[in-house]
Design a protein around this motif. Structure first.
Motif, PDB file in Angstrom:
ATOM      1  N   ALA A  58      50.136  31.577  15.425  1.00 32.92           N
ATOM      2  CA  ALA A  58      49.751  32.824  15.102  1.00 32.92           C
ATOM      3  C   ALA A  58      49.216  32.991  13.619  1.00 32.92           C
ATOM      4  O   ALA A  58      48.137  33.599  13.342  1.00 32.92           O
ATOM      5  N   LEU A  59      49.875  31.933  12.874  1.00 31.87           N
ATOM      6  CA  LEU A  59      49.353  32.273  11.407  1.00 31.87           C
ATOM      7  C   LEU A  59      48.084  31.472  11.183  1.00 31.87           C
ATOM      8  O   LEU A  59      47.420  31.986  10.297  1.00 31.87           O
ATOM      9  N   ARG A  60      47.739  30.291  11.745  1.00 30.67           N
ATOM     10  CA  ARG A  60      46.480  29.601  11.568  1.00 30.67           C
ATOM     11  C   ARG A  60      45.557  30.456  12.089  1.00 30.67           C
ATOM     12  O   ARG A  60      44.495  30.571  11.542  1.00 30.67           O
ATOM     13  N   ARG A  61      45.854  31.205  13.171  1.00 34.76           N
ATOM     14  CA  ARG A  61      44.726  32.114  13.681  1.00 34.76           C
ATOM     15  C   ARG A  61      44.342  33.324  12.764  1.00 34.76           C
ATOM     16  O   ARG A  61      43.163  33.679  12.770  1.00 34.76           O
ATOM     17  N   VAL A  62      45.272  33.714  12.069  1.00 32.46           N
ATOM     18  CA  VAL A  62      44.906  34.834  10.871  1.00 32.46           C
ATOM     19  C   VAL A  62      44.082  34.263   9.997  1.00 32.46           C
ATOM     20  O   VAL A  62      43.177  34.903   9.910  1.00 32.46           O
ATOM     21  N   ALA A  63      44.151  32.881   9.595  1.00 32.50           N
ATOM     22  CA  ALA A  63      43.288  32.302   8.806  1.00 32.50           C
ATOM     23  C   ALA A  63      41.732  32.344   9.436  1.00 32.50           C
ATOM     24  O   ALA A  63      40.971  32.590   8.778  1.00 32.50           O
ATOM     25  N   ASN A  64      41.845  31.919  10.433  1.00 38.06           N
ATOM     26  CA  ASN A  64      40.667  31.472  11.367  1.00 38.06           C
ATOM     27  C   ASN A  64      39.847  32.955  11.382  1.00 38.06           C
ATOM     28  O   ASN A  64      38.651  32.906  11.732  1.00 38.06           O
ATOM     29  N   SER A  65      40.455  34.108  11.511  1.00 38.68           N
ATOM     30  CA  SER A  65      39.961  35.390  11.556  1.00 38.68           C
ATOM     31  C   SER A  65      39.254  36.259  10.373  1.00 38.68           C
ATOM     32  O   SER A  65      38.719  36.987  10.472  1.00 38.68           O
ATOM     33  N   LEU A  66      39.571  35.414   9.242  1.00 39.64           N
ATOM     34  CA  LEU A  66      39.107  36.000   7.879  1.00 39.64           C
ATOM     35  C   LEU A  66      37.691  36.198   7.935  1.00 39.64           C
ATOM     36  O   LEU A  66      37.034  37.234   7.365  1.00 39.64           O
ATOM     37  N   PRO A  67      36.953  35.010   8.195  1.00 34.36           N
ATOM     38  CA  PRO A  67      35.499  35.241   8.047  1.00 34.36           C
ATOM     39  C   PRO A  67      34.808  36.306   9.156  1.00 34.36           C
ATOM     40  O   PRO A  67      34.172  37.060   8.611  1.00 34.36           O
ATOM     41  N   GLY A  68      35.578  36.247  10.255  1.00 29.87           N
ATOM     42  CA  GLY A  68      35.113  37.592  11.160  1.00 29.87           C
ATOM     43  C   GLY A  68      35.542  38.962  10.516  1.00 29.87           C
ATOM     44  O   GLY A  68      34.692  39.924  10.684  1.00 29.87           O
ATOM     45  N   LEU A  69      36.587  39.038   9.933  1.00 24.21           N
ATOM     46  CA  LEU A  69      36.892  40.277   9.147  1.00 24.21           C
ATOM     47  C   LEU A  69      36.069  40.514   7.796  1.00 24.21           C
ATOM     48  O   LEU A  69      35.563  41.513   7.830  1.00 24.21           O
ATOM     49  N   ALA A  70      35.461  39.909   7.156  1.00 27.03           N
ATOM     50  CA  ALA A  70      34.801  39.728   5.952  1.00 27.03           C
ATOM     51  C   ALA A  70      33.232  40.329   6.870  1.00 27.03           C
ATOM     52  O   ALA A  70      32.794  41.199   6.202  1.00 27.03           O
ATOM     53  N   GLU A  71      32.917  39.601   7.700  1.00 20.47           N
ATOM     54  CA  GLU A  71      31.521  39.818   8.323  1.00 20.47           C
ATOM     55  C   GLU A  71      31.598  41.167   8.870  1.00 20.47           C
ATOM     56  O   GLU A  71      30.579  42.027   8.591  1.00 20.47           O
ATOM     57  N   GLU A  72      32.668  41.559   9.578  1.00 22.60           N
ATOM     58  CA  GLU A  72      32.499  43.039   9.955  1.00 22.60           C
ATOM     59  C   GLU A  72      32.516  44.192   9.016  1.00 22.60           C
ATOM     60  O   GLU A  72      31.755  45.221   9.167  1.00 22.60           O
ATOM     61  N   GLN A  73      33.339  43.738   7.847  1.00 27.43           N
ATOM     62  CA  GLN A  73      33.121  44.776   6.702  1.00 27.43           C
ATOM     63  C   GLN A  73      31.681  44.853   6.326  1.00 27.43           C
ATOM     64  O   GLN A  73      31.104  45.838   5.918  1.00 27.43           O
ATOM     65  N   ARG A  74      31.130  43.823   6.005  1.00 27.39           N
ATOM     66  CA  ARG A  74      29.882  43.546   5.471  1.00 27.39           C
ATOM     67  C   ARG A  74      28.814  44.294   6.250  1.00 27.39           C
ATOM     68  O   ARG A  74      28.144  45.286   5.864  1.00 27.39           O
ATOM     69  N   ARG A  75      28.876  44.346   7.743  1.00 31.96           N
ATOM     70  CA  ARG A  75      27.720  45.099   8.509  1.00 31.96           C
ATOM     71  C   ARG A  75      28.222  46.426   8.478  1.00 31.96           C
ATOM     72  O   ARG A  75      27.325  47.193   8.560  1.00 31.96           O
ATOM     73  N   SER A  76      29.489  46.739   8.628  1.00 31.77           N
ATOM     74  CA  SER A  76      29.792  48.238   8.703  1.00 31.77           C
ATOM     75  C   SER A  76      29.285  48.915   7.163  1.00 31.77           C
ATOM     76  O   SER A  76      28.753  49.957   7.136  1.00 31.77           O
TER      77      SER A  76
END
Ligand SMILES: [Zn+2]
Length: 348
Positions: A130-148
């Motif tokens: 679960a913790l590694r998955r959080v790391a992997n989710s960070l590019p998506g989080l940033a991209e989502e914020q950029r698009r928004s």
């Protein structure tokens, strides 16, 4: 003369917490260091450009060609600031997870040794997926914020709202800094707690909740609570009756963003007869913190007053002078000074 358990608590609240903070700071710096200032600069440059093209910050956007130029400049600035951001954040967190879990193991072992008087074997840290998955989710989080953020750059919208509308996109983009910081900090803490939990499992012990002296009214309600290693702490506890029952059961802190609570091993067999045990010391310290109103400025005075009133109502079990202090504050409707005194007689 502080007791053994009192010393262990001081060790965890002091040097142990600072060591975790150091990993957090390093991780946050590697991921988003300097980014806040860059967003400020982008806002200032937008204001400058707006004034240059339209005459003043309050002026309406002029013709379409000029407005398009402003929107393009903002889009460029946002794209530039997001370039590589998700990757940086992911790498920073991936690098931090192992050292954080290892730190938890060594801190957990140190606490066990102090409480049992025997050296504690150190397990190699186990990192949940679960913790590694959080790391992997960070590019998506940033991209989502950029698009928004970019979705706010609509000519009609900016024409209607003026400079404020133009700046809104940068403001929303900047939100990524806070989101990343919160996630990085939370995940580093979870990794540390995972290492500590590993040591607790190894020792066949239970786990006790440790709060800071100026923790919020929720976390103070958990201080000194002991549950089985594989069990959850109950949800919804809070010294402030107005905030009770709104959270789920929780396996380990952090309980909320910026929560500095920890877990440690505890077994009732380790209690020294006649001397307050670690859970008892923690619960008493939490009651004292409620009575004194010790808290961070981010918490509301009203919540602290409700908590103090509840403490008095339910039996504070504290020295008379401390109870009187709490009663005075409740009568006055506020705590004058809520800063926890790091040293001196008040610290006890
Ligand atoms: Zn907390």
């Amino acid at each position: 003369m502080p007791s053994r358990d009192g010393n262990v608590i001081r060790l965890i609240q002091g040097p142990h917490t600072e060591a975790v903070q150091a990993i957090e700071d390093e991780t946050i710096d590697a991921a988003v260091g300097g980014l806040d200032a860059e967003f400020t600069k982008a806002s200032q440059e937008t204001v400058t450009l707006w004034v240059q093209l339209f005459g003043s910050p309050r002026a309406n956007a002029g013709d379409d060609r000029l407005l398009t130029r402003v929107l393009a400049a903002i889009r460029e600035a946002i794209d530039r600031l997001f370039k590589g951001l998700g990757f940086r954040a992911r790498t920073a967190l991936e690098r931090a997870l192992k050292p954080a879990a290892a730190l938890g193991v060594s801190q957990g072992a140190q606490v066990l040794t102090l409480l049992t008087g025997r050296p504690a074997p150190r397990r190699s840290p186990h990192l949940p997926w679960a913790l590694r998955r959080v790391a992997n989710s960070l590019p998506g989080l940033a991209e989502e914020q950029r698009r928004s953020a970019l979705s706010l750059l609509k000519p009609a919208l900016v024409r209607r709202l003026g400079l404020t509308g133009a700046l809104a996109a940068i403001g929303r983009a900047r939100g990524v800094v806070g989101r990343l910081k919160a996630t990085l900090s939370q995940t580093v803490n979870e990794a540390v707690n995972e290492g500590i939990a590993e040591q607790i499992r190894q020792a066949g012990a239970r786990k006790v909740w440790i709060s800071e002296r100026d923790a919020c009214t929720a976390c103070l309600a958990y201080a000194g609570l002991v549950v089985d290693e594989n069990a959850d702490f109950p949800g919804g506890l809070n010294w402030d009756p107005g905030q009770r029952g709104r959270t789920d059961p929780i396996a380990t802190p952090p309980r909320h963003p910026h929560c500095r609570c920890r877990i440690a091993a505890w077994d009732d067999d380790w209690a020294v007869p006649g001397i307050p045990s670690m859970p008892e010391v923690l619960q008493r310290e939490a009651r004292r913190s409620v009575a004194r109103g010790w808290s961070l400025p981010s918490e509301s005075n009203a919540a602290r007053i409700r908590a103090a009133r509840e403490l008095i109502r339910t039996g504070p079990r504290l020295p008379k002078s401390v109870v009187e202090f709490a009663s005075d504050a409740v009568r006055a409707g506020r705590f004058e000074n809520r800063t926890f005194p790091a040293t001196g007689p008040g610290a006890g």
